[in-house]
Design an enzyme around this catalytic site. Structure first.
Site, PDB file in Angstrom:
ATOM      1  N   CYS A   1      47.819  48.386  25.201  1.00 57.29           N
ATOM      2  CA  CYS A   1      47.890  47.136  25.967  1.00 57.29           C
ATOM      3  C   CYS A   1      46.812  46.166  25.500  1.00 57.29           C
ATOM      4  CB  CYS A   1      47.719  47.423  27.460  1.00 57.29           C
ATOM      5  SG  CYS A   1      48.951  48.534  28.162  1.00 57.29           S
TER       6      CYS A   1
ATOM      7  N   GLY B   1      45.052  52.636  27.953  1.00 54.60           N
ATOM      8  CA  GLY B   1      45.363  51.223  27.793  1.00 54.60           C
ATOM      9  C   GLY B   1      44.988  50.621  26.452  1.00 54.60           C
TER      10      GLY B   1
END
Length: 265
Positions: free
Chosen positions: A216, A213
């Protein structure tokens, strides 16, 4: 009555759901809140995933995405928008419908094509809609493999790829992430389109398995800094610094049996 959230600009994440919290909407909301903004969300897809990878995915349809937007944006106007995983063409069209309703000029698009574990998150035939979304963005944040793919397999130098992507997207700025590069020092390249200026952001590679992630987190941080009114170069530098610190602080933590998330806060 005083608006207690007046100092917390609302930031909207449009992304898929990650039950492990390491990526997607959950990682975006963790980042947005950690940086002092107020998180809003529209889901594009459900996933079955953990720190060990993505096992399955169920994209929402255009109507489901657009209806979330119609209800939410009639009530709250975000100061910035971050767009992540699209899922498929139908969900992506719902994201375009959402952008038609948004008044924010701060739109960050994370060009997610593959999960960290290598699972495709957008079909090859759906990339033209991704280009339409990127043309509506303030800035896009591809990594090196994504940039090469979007440019048809380009073997150009990273700086040239950033400029080429900007031209294809009608003048959108580009933050080309250097995490897939070699060596102990990584370089992210910001092509600031309004100024036609390249900015190189160097940072040390962090030796950690906790990289789930990171893209993100970076794009959500970038949207959050833009929501506070930072200039694009300052927001990009601050977002890179935020992710680097998260990787460093969480380098020796353990969550799950695979690649853990970035740790911060």
């Amino acid at each position: 009555m005083t608006n207690r959230l007046s100092h917390k600009p609302p930031v909207l994440t449009i992304a898929g759901s990650d039950p492990s919290g390491g990526a997607g909407m959950q990682a975006d909301l963790r980042t947005i809140h950690a940086l002092g903004c107020y998180g809003l969300s529209i889901i594009t897809a459900l996933t079955a995933q953990s720190t060990c990878g993505v096992q399955d995915m169920w994209p929402l349809c255009r109507e489901q995405v657009a209806t979330q937007a119609n209800v939410l944006l009639a009530d709250i106007k975000p100061a910035a928008v971050k767009i992540g995983m699209l899922g498929n063409a139908s969900a992506a069209l719902g994201v375009l419908d959402t952008l038609d309703l948004c008044e924010s000029t701060n739109v960050v698009v994370d060009t997610i094509l593959l999960s960290s574990s290598g699972k495709p998150l957008l079909a090859d035939t759906d990339t033209e809609i991704l280009f339409e979304i990127m043309r509506r963005a303030t800035i896009i944040t591809p990594n090196l493999p994504e940039a090469r793919y979007l440019l048809g397999g380009s073997d150009a130098e990273p700086a040239a790829m950033a400029q080429q992507l900007s031209r294809i997207c009608g003048g959108t700025s580009v933050l080309l992430k250097g995490g897939h590069g070699n060596g102990d020092t990584l370089v992210d390249i910001l092509y600031h389109a309004p100024a036609e200026h390249l900015i190189y952001i160097s940072h040390a590679r962090v030796d950690t398995p906790n990289t789930h992630g990171t893209g993100c987190t970076l794009s959500a941080a970038l949207a959050s800094y833009l929501a506070f009114g930072h200039t694009l170069p300052n927001a990009a530098q601050s977002a890179v610094n935020f992710v680097h610190k998260a990787l460093t602080d969480g380098a020796n933590r353990t969550l799950g049996h695979g690649h853990g998330p970035t740790f911060f806060g």
